[in-house]
Design a protein around this motif. Structure first.
Motif, short mmCIF file in Angstrom:
data_model
loop_
_atom_site.label_atom_id
_atom_site.label_comp_id
_atom_site.label_asym_id
_atom_site.label_seq_id
_atom_site.Cartn_x
_atom_site.Cartn_y
_atom_site.Cartn_z
N PRO A 43 13.62 77.93 14.28
CA PRO A 43 12.69 78.52 13.31
C PRO A 43 11.27 77.97 13.40
O PRO A 43 10.31 78.65 13.04
CB PRO A 43 13.33 78.16 11.96
CG PRO A 43 14.78 78.00 12.26
CD PRO A 43 14.84 77.42 13.63
N SER A 44 11.13 76.75 13.90
CA SER A 44 9.81 76.14 14.03
C SER A 44 8.99 76.77 15.15
O SER A 44 7.79 76.50 15.28
CB SER A 44 9.96 74.64 14.31
OG SER A 44 10.59 74.43 15.56
N GLY A 45 9.62 77.61 15.99
CA GLY A 45 8.94 78.19 17.14
C GLY A 45 9.24 77.45 18.43
O GLY A 45 8.83 77.87 19.51
N ARG A 46 10.00 76.35 18.34
CA ARG A 46 10.36 75.58 19.53
C ARG A 46 11.51 76.27 20.27
O ARG A 46 12.39 76.89 19.67
CB ARG A 46 10.80 74.16 19.10
CG ARG A 46 11.18 73.24 20.23
CD ARG A 46 11.36 71.82 19.69
NE ARG A 46 12.47 71.74 18.76
CZ ARG A 46 13.73 71.43 19.12
NH1 ARG A 46 14.01 71.18 20.39
NH2 ARG A 46 14.68 71.36 18.22
N PHE A 47 11.50 76.17 21.59
CA PHE A 47 12.57 76.72 22.42
C PHE A 47 13.19 75.58 23.23
O PHE A 47 12.49 74.82 23.89
CB PHE A 47 12.04 77.80 23.37
CG PHE A 47 11.80 79.13 22.72
CD1 PHE A 47 12.71 80.16 22.86
CD2 PHE A 47 10.67 79.34 21.95
CE1 PHE A 47 12.49 81.39 22.27
CE2 PHE A 47 10.43 80.56 21.35
CZ PHE A 47 11.35 81.60 21.51
#
Length: 213
Positions: A43-47
Motif C-alpha cells: 500500500p505504501s507504493g513499494r514493490f
C-alpha cells in the motif's frame, strides 16, 4: 500527492489529447528484474522483487501511486522567454520550424511551466510485456477505423487528422491490424525496437486519467 515528469513521443501526445491513451508501459530497467518471478505491491507504493517465492530486494517505483501526478514532457519550442512562453508543441504541427528563432527543444529539456498535460495516476503494477490484453492494447492510444463501411475494423496510429497516413508520424493503412494486440506490438517495436518485444521484459503498467495542470 507527488509530481513526476514523464516523456511521451508525438503520436502518444496526440493520443493523450484525443483521450485515446489511458495506459502506458515502461520497461523495468533495474538489473534485478531479469531474475524475478513476480513483484509484490504494498500500500505504501513499494514493490518487492520475488525470486523463487522469496523477497530479495525492493524495486524502486519511478511512477508513484494512485493520486500522484505525472506531467508530460514533449518536443516543444518557446516563442518568447524560455521560462514564460508562449509555447508551441511539435505534436500540433507538421514538424516544421514554427519561426526562424524558435528551434524545437527535446522533450527531456522541457520544464514544468511549459507542460500542457497533467495525468493523475490511478494504478501502477508490474507485469510481463506479453501479458497485455486486447482491451489494454486499445487503451495504449490506438485508434479503431474501418475503410469498407464497417465490414473490417483495424487498429493503428493515425496522422494528426485522425486518419491513416505518414505525413505526421502516423501509419499507412497497410500497417494497421485487426488485432489491437498485434497493433500494439508494432507500436512498441517502433519505439523500443523489435528485439525489446521479443525479450518480453518486465514492464511498469501505469494507468491514469487526464486532469487540469
Amino acid at each position: 500527492m507527488r509530481e513526476r515528469p514523464i516523456l511521451f513521443a508525438g503520436p502518444m501526445v496526440q493520443a493523450l489529447l484525443a483521450g485515446r491513451k489511458t495506459v502506458t508501459r515502461r520497461v523495468v530497467t533495474e538489473h534485478i528484474h531479469a531474475r524475478a518471478d513476480a513483484f509484490m505491491a504494498h500500500p505504501s507504493g513499494r514493490f518487492e522483487v520475488l525470486v523463487d517465492g522469496r523477497s530479495v530486494a525492493d524495486l524502486r517505483n519511478h511512477y508513484g501511486q494512485p493520486g500522484d501526478r505525472l506531467w508530460v514532457r514533449e518536443t516543444w519550442a518557446s516563442l518568447g522567454a524560455l521560462k514564460s512562453g508562449p509555447y508551441v508543441y511539435r505534436a500540433d504541427t507538421d514538424g516544421e520550424r514554427v519561426r526562424v528563432d524558435a528551434a524545437w527543444r527535446p522533450s527531456i529539456h522541457m520544464h514544468r511551466a511549459a507542460s500542457r498535460l497533467t495525468l493523475e495516476v490511478t494504478s501502477v503494477c508490474v507485469e510481463r510485456l506479453h501479458d497485455i490484453t486486447e482491451e489494454d492494447a486499445k487503451a495504449e492510444g490506438l485508434r479503431c477505423l474501418s475503410k469498407d463501411g464497417g465490414t473490417t475494423w483495424k487498429y493503428g496510429i493515425p496522422d494528426r487528422d485522425g486518419l491513416p497516413g505518414t505525413e505526421n508520424t502516423g501509419w499507412p493503412w497497410t500497417d494497421w491490424d485487426k488485432s489491437p494486440r498485434v497493433a500494439f506490438c508494432h507500436l512498441w517495436a517502433s519505439i523500443n525496437g523489435i528485439e525489446s518485444w521479443a525479450a518480453n521484459p518486465w514492464v511498469w503498467r501505469i494507468e491514469f486519467k487526464r486532469v487540469s495542470p
